[in-house]
Write a protein that holds these residues in place. Structure first.
Motif, PDB file in Angstrom:
ATOM      1  N   GLY A 124       0.804  -1.211   0.000  1.00 44.94           N
ATOM      2  CA  GLY A 124       0.000   0.000   0.000  1.00 44.94           C
ATOM      3  C   GLY A 124       0.837   1.262   0.000  1.00 44.94           C
ATOM      4  N   LEU A 125       1.913   1.282   0.787  1.00 46.73           N
ATOM      5  CA  LEU A 125       2.764   2.460   0.853  1.00 46.73           C
ATOM      6  C   LEU A 125       3.515   2.695  -0.455  1.00 46.73           C
ATOM      7  N   GLU A 126       3.855   1.618  -1.148  1.00 48.26           N
ATOM      8  CA  GLU A 126       4.585   1.779  -2.416  1.00 48.26           C
ATOM      9  C   GLU A 126       3.804   2.625  -3.414  1.00 48.26           C
ATOM     10  N   VAL A 127       2.493   2.568  -3.354  1.00 49.15           N
ATOM     11  CA  VAL A 127       1.675   3.343  -4.286  1.00 49.15           C
ATOM     12  C   VAL A 127       1.977   4.828  -4.154  1.00 49.15           C
ATOM     13  N   GLY A 128       2.239   5.281  -2.922  1.00 59.75           N
ATOM     14  CA  GLY A 128       2.526   6.693  -2.683  1.00 59.75           C
ATOM     15  C   GLY A 128       3.990   7.053  -2.741  1.00 59.75           C
ATOM     16  N   SER A 133      13.421   1.760  -0.651  1.00 55.44           N
ATOM     17  CA  SER A 133      13.336   0.649  -1.607  1.00 55.44           C
ATOM     18  C   SER A 133      11.916   0.530  -2.133  1.00 55.44           C
ATOM     19  N   LEU A 134      11.795   0.185  -3.396  1.00 54.81           N
ATOM     20  CA  LEU A 134      10.491   0.008  -4.043  1.00 54.81           C
ATOM     21  C   LEU A 134      10.547  -1.263  -4.890  1.00 54.81           C
ATOM     22  N   TRP A 135      10.768  -2.397  -4.227  1.00 52.10           N
ATOM     23  CA  TRP A 135      10.959  -3.646  -4.968  1.00 52.10           C
ATOM     24  C   TRP A 135       9.684  -4.102  -5.679  1.00 52.10           C
ATOM     25  N   GLY A 136       8.539  -3.768  -5.141  1.00 58.21           N
ATOM     26  CA  GLY A 136       7.302  -4.172  -5.807  1.00 58.21           C
ATOM     27  C   GLY A 136       7.107  -3.482  -7.138  1.00 58.21           C
ATOM     28  N   GLU A 152       8.113   7.349  -1.869  1.00 57.33           N
ATOM     29  CA  GLU A 152       8.903   7.696  -0.684  1.00 57.33           C
ATOM     30  C   GLU A 152       8.128   8.574   0.285  1.00 57.33           C
ATOM     31  N   ALA A 153       7.327   9.508  -0.224  1.00 55.93           N
ATOM     32  CA  ALA A 153       6.581  10.419   0.649  1.00 55.93           C
ATOM     33  C   ALA A 153       5.620   9.658   1.551  1.00 55.93           C
ATOM     34  N   ALA A 154       4.998   8.607   1.036  1.00 55.60           N
ATOM     35  CA  ALA A 154       4.058   7.822   1.837  1.00 55.60           C
ATOM     36  C   ALA A 154       4.788   7.070   2.939  1.00 55.60           C
ATOM     37  N   PHE A 155       5.949   6.502   2.602  1.00 59.43           N
ATOM     38  CA  PHE A 155       6.739   5.799   3.616  1.00 59.43           C
ATOM     39  C   PHE A 155       7.166   6.760   4.722  1.00 59.43           C
ATOM     40  N   LEU A 156       7.635   7.939   4.330  1.00 56.40           N
ATOM     41  CA  LEU A 156       8.110   8.901   5.320  1.00 56.40           C
ATOM     42  C   LEU A 156       6.964   9.373   6.209  1.00 56.40           C
ATOM     43  N   ASP A 157       5.816   9.653   5.625  1.00 54.68           N
ATOM     44  CA  ASP A 157       4.687  10.131   6.411  1.00 54.68           C
ATOM     45  C   ASP A 157       4.235   9.074   7.412  1.00 54.68           C
ATOM     46  N   PHE A 158       4.196   7.810   6.973  1.00 57.29           N
ATOM     47  CA  PHE A 158       3.776   6.734   7.867  1.00 57.29           C
ATOM     48  C   PHE A 158       4.772   6.578   9.008  1.00 57.29           C
ATOM     49  N   ALA A 159       6.071   6.553   8.669  1.00 54.45           N
ATOM     50  CA  ALA A 159       7.104   6.391   9.694  1.00 54.45           C
ATOM     51  C   ALA A 159       7.083   7.561  10.673  1.00 54.45           C
ATOM     52  N   ALA A 160       6.958   8.772  10.139  1.00 53.47           N
ATOM     53  CA  ALA A 160       6.957   9.947  11.006  1.00 53.47           C
ATOM     54  C   ALA A 160       5.775   9.925  11.957  1.00 53.47           C
ATOM     55  N   SER A 161       4.626   9.477  11.488  1.00 56.04           N
ATOM     56  CA  SER A 161       3.443   9.416  12.340  1.00 56.04           C
ATOM     57  C   SER A 161       3.632   8.400  13.461  1.00 56.04           C
ATOM     58  N   GLU A 162       4.131   7.207  13.112  1.00 50.50           N
ATOM     59  CA  GLU A 162       4.303   6.185  14.140  1.00 50.50           C
ATOM     60  C   GLU A 162       5.364   6.600  15.158  1.00 50.50           C
ATOM     61  N   LEU A 163       6.480   7.126  14.666  1.00 46.29           N
ATOM     62  CA  LEU A 163       7.557   7.504  15.587  1.00 46.29           C
ATOM     63  C   LEU A 163       7.159   8.702  16.444  1.00 46.29           C
ATOM     64  N   SER A 164       6.393   9.622  15.885  1.00 50.81           N
ATOM     65  CA  SER A 164       5.928  10.768  16.669  1.00 50.81           C
ATOM     66  C   SER A 164       4.970  10.333  17.763  1.00 50.81           C
ATOM     67  N   ASP A 165       4.150   9.338  17.488  1.00 48.03           N
ATOM     68  CA  ASP A 165       3.248   8.827  18.513  1.00 48.03           C
ATOM     69  C   ASP A 165       4.029   8.257  19.690  1.00 48.03           C
ATOM     70  N   LEU A 166       5.207   7.680  19.385  1.00 46.39           N
ATOM     71  CA  LEU A 166       6.015   7.080  20.443  1.00 46.39           C
ATOM     72  C   LEU A 166       6.957   8.087  21.115  1.00 46.39           C
ATOM     73  N   LEU A 167       7.500   9.009  20.313  1.00 46.34           N
ATOM     74  CA  LEU A 167       8.608   9.841  20.794  1.00 46.34           C
ATOM     75  C   LEU A 167       8.261  11.321  20.912  1.00 46.34           C
ATOM     76  N   GLY A 168       7.018  11.693  20.608  1.00 45.55           N
ATOM     77  CA  GLY A 168       6.604  13.087  20.718  1.00 45.55           C
ATOM     78  C   GLY A 168       6.392  13.729  19.366  1.00 45.55           C
ATOM     79  N   SER A 169       5.474  14.665  19.296  1.00 45.35           N
ATOM     80  CA  SER A 169       5.077  15.257  18.021  1.00 45.35           C
ATOM     81  C   SER A 169       6.211  15.991  17.324  1.00 45.35           C
ATOM     82  N   SER A 170       7.191  16.484  18.061  1.00 43.40           N
ATOM     83  CA  SER A 170       8.293  17.222  17.442  1.00 43.40           C
ATOM     84  C   SER A 170       9.275  16.310  16.721  1.00 43.40           C
ATOM     85  N   PHE A 171       9.146  14.983  16.925  1.00 43.21           N
ATOM     86  CA  PHE A 171      10.131  14.065  16.334  1.00 43.21           C
ATOM     87  C   PHE A 171      10.102  14.114  14.815  1.00 43.21           C
ATOM     88  N   ARG A 172       8.968  14.397  14.239  1.00 40.25           N
ATOM     89  CA  ARG A 172       8.850  14.455  12.780  1.00 40.25           C
ATOM     90  C   ARG A 172       9.895  15.399  12.174  1.00 40.25           C
TER      91      ARG A 172
END
Length: 436
Positions: free
Chosen positions: A312-316, A347-350, A318-338
């Motif tokens: 699903g992320l490959e469709v979007g 990588s986009l092997w698919g 690099e930007a989709a991967f970064l947004d997803f990662a930033a959201s998950e990490l911010s939930d764990l480490l604080g909103s400023s982590f983004r």
């Protein structure tokens, strides 16, 4: 660096694909004195073993761990070629800072995963070839995260994985890394192999006494062929066979490539995090990423996404991967982590037409070791077409060393078919050059 050679008009053995299996086959054939060439669709060798240079570091976009290191032939080859083999333990068994998972919960997850594996093993021992997810305990808290782990292990959820095949994997638990990059190692080991780059194969004509191979660089005739293409490429019939090989195509479809995607990021203030530690983004779903903090002590995070989430992320992009990662990490480490992270490689092997995925898993009903998808893939066709790759490895599928060993196996089969004694040759262990 391997320089591309000109396409010869005829050859004893043509190897299709210059990934780990193809390069291993080429080395073994050359050592036996068999005239061979490797045909590679890309402008580089290594296949899904691929390292890119970013910010002064070698970042692996595909395989990154020397799994089952105590049984992995590439460990000795790496050491002989003077690569730096790192023995820092992998981060998979703990959650950094116990964020989202207490120590007690981490222990519970480990126990649940071990119990699941034991149930799969019991089903496999009884000959049951069914979806591994059938062995989940209904309603158990950890099922989602276990499926996220399957995304990393198989590139797919356990509903898509055969119990027989999953149980056949022979992990020894020993894991090492190559500091310069696993892809750099594989490419270095193939530097002396004769390779024609930018030569995708479109057709294999086996109607006559010699095999005719059509490539983008022209036609070549061969006495034998070693196919090391990914199963999803074979199943997608990117290569046409005359006459058709429906059994081979069906076998490839039974062991499709799942998807595992990586996002490498730099992180400001990396010293805040323990070296070689890990975070799971969430613990209640398979739709989550795994985050390797400060690999090799670098000021970076290597994010890992598997299965449906990765597709699903490959469709979007690099930007989709970064947004997803930033959201998950911010939930764990604080909103400023983004604001502290920056993407450097994704990588986009698919989406890669020469891969169409990351590594294989066998579908339920196709896992029999003697008659299932992997066994059928590995059967020679007319004793002159041989198939090799991680997907034909019953015990080490999904790994570069499994592909490497299978490439050597197919090469020996081709050597014997040509009437050459494979015992008269040996492959040198120190001909790679990490600087080459």
């Amino acid at each position: 660096m391997t320089a591309s050679i000109r396409l010869p008009s005829s050859i004893d053995v043509a190897v299709i694909g210059a990934g780990a299996a193809g390069l291993a086959a080429g080395r073994r054939l050359a050592a036996a004195g068999v005239d061979c060439v490797v045909l590679e669709a890309r402008d580089r060798i290594g296949g899904r073993a691929h390292t890119v240079e970013r910010d002064g570091f070698g970042l692996d976009m595909g395989c990154g761990w020397l799994h089952s290191a105590d049984a992995n032939p590439l460990v000795g080859l790496a050491q002989a070629a003077r690569f730096t083999v790192d023995d820092t333990p992998p981060p998979w068994q703990q959650q950094a800072f116990d964020l989202g998972l207490s120590r007690a919960e981490q222990a519970q997850l480990g126990e649940a995963f071990e119990a699941f594996g034991a149930r799969v093993a019991e089903a496999a021992a009884a000959g049951q070839d069914r979806p591994a997810s059938d062995l989940f305990v209904a309603g158990e808290r950890w099922n989602g995260l276990i499926d996220a782990i399957s995304g990393a292990l198989n590139g797919a959820t356990f509903a898509e994985v055969s119990t027989l095949d999953y149980d056949a994997y022979a992990d020894t638990g020993a894991n090492l890394r190559v500091v310069e990059g696993y892809g750099t190692l594989v490419a270095a080991l193939g530097h002396a192999v004769p390779v024609v780059l930018n030569a995708p194969v479109s057709r294999i004509d086996r109607r006559g006494p010699v095999i005719k191979i059509e490539t983008a660089r022209g036609m070549i005739e061969a006495k034998a062929v070693i196919l090391t293409l990914p199963t999803s490429v074979l199943a997608g019939e990117a290569v046409r066979f005359d006459p058709p090989l429906p059994d081979l195509i069906e076998a490839a479809a039974g062991a499709p490539l799942g998807l595992a995607s990586k996002l490498h990021m730099t992180v400001d203030g990396a010293e805040d995090f323990p070296i070689d530690s890990q975070l799971w983004g969430r613990t209640d779903t398979a739709q989550t990423g795994g985050y390797h903090l400060r690999p090799f002590g670098r000021p970076m995070i290597e994010a890992y996404f598997g299965g449906d989430l990765a597709w699903g992320l490959e469709v979007g992009g690099e930007a989709a991967f970064l947004d997803f990662a930033a959201s998950e990490l911010s939930d764990l480490l604080g909103s400023s982590f983004r604001r502290r992270i920056r993407p450097v490689a994704t990588s986009l092997w698919g989406a890669d037409v020469f891969a169409r995925g990351a590594y294989s898993h066998v579908l339920p009903g196709q896992g029999d070791p003697d008659s299932g998808a992997r066994a059928r893939l590995a059967r020679p066709v007319e004793d002159r077409i041989f198939v090799a790759g991680e997907a034909t490895s019953k015990a080490f599928y999904g790994t570069a060393h499994g592909a490497w060993a299978e490439g050597e196996r197919a090469a020996v089969e081709a050597i014997v078919a040509l009437g050459v004694d494979p015992r008269l040759s040996s492959v040198p262990e120190d001909d790679g050059d990490r600087g080459g």
